[in-house]
Write a protein that holds these residues in place. Structure first.
Motif, mmCIF file in Angstrom:
data_model
loop_
_atom_site.group_PDB
_atom_site.id
_atom_site.type_symbol
_atom_site.label_atom_id
_atom_site.label_comp_id
_atom_site.label_asym_id
_atom_site.label_seq_id
_atom_site.Cartn_x
_atom_site.Cartn_y
_atom_site.Cartn_z
ATOM 1 N N ALA A 93 0.641 -1.211 0.193
ATOM 2 C CA ALA A 93 0.043 0.244 0.077
ATOM 3 C C ALA A 93 0.587 1.112 0.042
ATOM 4 O O ALA A 93 0.631 1.924 -0.858
ATOM 5 C CB ALA A 93 -0.953 0.165 1.032
ATOM 6 N N GLY A 94 2.066 1.444 0.733
ATOM 7 C CA GLY A 94 2.661 2.375 0.761
ATOM 8 C C GLY A 94 3.004 2.630 -0.028
ATOM 9 O O GLY A 94 4.408 3.497 -0.536
ATOM 10 N N GLY A 95 3.918 1.759 -1.384
ATOM 11 C CA GLY A 95 4.579 1.435 -2.905
ATOM 12 C C GLY A 95 6.237 1.265 -2.043
ATOM 13 O O GLY A 95 6.219 1.040 -0.838
ATOM 14 N N THR A 117 3.720 -0.196 -6.926
ATOM 15 C CA THR A 117 1.889 -0.042 -6.057
ATOM 16 C C THR A 117 0.897 -1.037 -5.791
ATOM 17 O O THR A 117 0.822 -2.198 -6.584
ATOM 18 C CB THR A 117 1.257 1.593 -6.027
ATOM 19 O OG1 THR A 117 0.521 1.605 -7.136
ATOM 20 C CG2 THR A 117 2.785 2.539 -5.815
ATOM 21 N N PRO A 118 -0.499 -1.171 -5.328
ATOM 22 C CA PRO A 118 -1.206 -1.877 -5.490
ATOM 23 C C PRO A 118 -1.689 -2.227 -6.534
ATOM 24 O O PRO A 118 -2.553 -3.032 -7.024
ATOM 25 C CB PRO A 118 -2.385 -1.800 -3.901
ATOM 26 C CG PRO A 118 -1.756 -0.527 -3.072
ATOM 27 C CD PRO A 118 -0.374 -0.451 -3.838
ATOM 28 N N ASP A 122 12.144 -9.622 -3.967
ATOM 29 C CA ASP A 122 11.633 -8.709 -3.172
ATOM 30 C C ASP A 122 10.671 -9.765 -2.804
ATOM 31 O O ASP A 122 9.237 -9.281 -2.833
ATOM 32 C CB ASP A 122 11.375 -7.374 -3.725
ATOM 33 C CG ASP A 122 11.668 -6.145 -2.997
ATOM 34 O OD1 ASP A 122 10.229 -6.694 -1.969
ATOM 35 O OD2 ASP A 122 11.227 -5.296 -3.093
ATOM 36 N N PRO A 123 10.840 -9.608 -1.252
ATOM 37 C CA PRO A 123 9.357 -10.533 -0.238
ATOM 38 C C PRO A 123 8.074 -9.772 -0.432
ATOM 39 O O PRO A 123 6.850 -10.152 -0.691
ATOM 40 C CB PRO A 123 9.464 -10.964 0.814
ATOM 41 C CG PRO A 123 10.568 -9.485 1.154
ATOM 42 C CD PRO A 123 11.625 -9.141 0.008
ATOM 43 N N GLU A 124 8.652 -8.362 -0.676
ATOM 44 C CA GLU A 124 7.228 -7.388 -1.139
ATOM 45 C C GLU A 124 6.157 -7.003 -2.175
ATOM 46 O O GLU A 124 4.916 -6.678 -2.166
ATOM 47 C CB GLU A 124 7.742 -5.429 -0.126
ATOM 48 C CG GLU A 124 8.074 -5.276 1.064
ATOM 49 C CD GLU A 124 7.633 -5.001 1.604
ATOM 50 O OE1 GLU A 124 6.116 -4.764 2.100
ATOM 51 O OE2 GLU A 124 8.012 -5.673 3.184
ATOM 52 N N LEU A 125 7.205 -7.876 -3.451
ATOM 53 C CA LEU A 125 6.378 -7.235 -4.678
ATOM 54 C C LEU A 125 6.174 -8.762 -5.111
ATOM 55 O O LEU A 125 6.476 -9.912 -4.343
ATOM 56 C CB LEU A 125 7.668 -6.914 -5.370
ATOM 57 C CG LEU A 125 7.904 -6.120 -4.925
ATOM 58 C CD1 LEU A 125 8.948 -5.484 -6.209
ATOM 59 C CD2 LEU A 125 7.110 -4.423 -5.341
ATOM 60 N N ARG A 126 4.207 -8.928 -5.695
ATOM 61 C CA ARG A 126 4.024 -9.468 -6.384
ATOM 62 C C ARG A 126 4.200 -9.740 -8.023
ATOM 63 O O ARG A 126 3.621 -8.906 -8.798
ATOM 64 C CB ARG A 126 2.428 -10.071 -5.835
ATOM 65 C CG ARG A 126 2.672 -10.117 -4.667
ATOM 66 C CD ARG A 126 2.708 -10.980 -3.696
ATOM 67 N NE ARG A 126 3.119 -10.972 -2.546
ATOM 68 C CZ ARG A 126 3.470 -11.519 -1.664
ATOM 69 N NH1 ARG A 126 5.034 -11.111 -2.153
ATOM 70 N NH2 ARG A 126 4.019 -11.886 -0.366
ATOM 71 N N ILE A 127 5.010 -10.790 -8.538
ATOM 72 C CA ILE A 127 4.621 -10.725 -10.004
ATOM 73 C C ILE A 127 4.302 -12.012 -10.615
ATOM 74 O O ILE A 127 3.064 -12.841 -10.199
ATOM 75 C CB ILE A 127 6.489 -11.509 -10.105
ATOM 76 C CG1 ILE A 127 7.106 -10.521 -9.620
ATOM 77 C CG2 ILE A 127 6.291 -11.486 -11.339
ATOM 78 C CD1 ILE A 127 8.661 -10.951 -9.587
ATOM 79 N N ALA A 128 2.874 -11.204 -11.387
ATOM 80 C CA ALA A 128 1.905 -12.454 -12.458
ATOM 81 C C ALA A 128 1.792 -11.994 -13.568
ATOM 82 O O ALA A 128 2.421 -10.988 -13.899
ATOM 83 C CB ALA A 128 0.764 -12.303 -11.577
ATOM 84 N N ARG A 129 1.637 -13.593 -14.217
ATOM 85 C CA ARG A 129 1.187 -13.031 -16.108
ATOM 86 C C ARG A 129 -0.107 -12.678 -16.606
ATOM 87 O O ARG A 129 -0.798 -13.050 -15.674
ATOM 88 C CB ARG A 129 1.598 -14.651 -16.290
ATOM 89 C CG ARG A 129 3.312 -14.957 -16.909
ATOM 90 C CD ARG A 129 3.982 -13.808 -17.705
ATOM 91 N NE ARG A 129 5.536 -15.212 -17.671
ATOM 92 C CZ ARG A 129 5.725 -15.990 -19.088
ATOM 93 N NH1 ARG A 129 4.721 -15.443 -19.399
ATOM 94 N NH2 ARG A 129 6.939 -16.022 -18.930
#
Length: 71
Positions: A30-32, A41-42, A63-70
């Motif tokens: 949420a905070g970027g 960001t979200p 980075d554990p704070e980032l989510r990656i998707a196709r």
């Protein structure tokens, strides 16, 4: 009278807007979160993987704070 021969055709417009390469959607907290010179960001950020260096790809992937998707 306008010269229509210089106007782009629909085919030209399509070729300029086609997505090429392998893209991923990256979302952050949420905070970027800044990684690889980009703020995540979200709201998903689409990235053409070919524009990232190997180091940037690794930094984003680990980075554990980032989510990656196709997309």
């Amino acid at each position: 009278m306008a010269d229509k021969s210089k106007a782009p055709s629909d085919g030209d417009k399509e070729s300029k807007t086609q997505i090429r390469g392998v893209f991923v959607a990256v979302t952050g907290p949420a905070g970027g979160r800044w990684r690889a010179g980009r703020k995540f960001t979200p709201e998903p950020t689409l990235i053409d993987v070919s524009t990232l260096t190997e180091e940037e790809q690794e930094a984003i992937a680990k980075d554990p704070e980032l989510r990656i998707a196709r997309p």
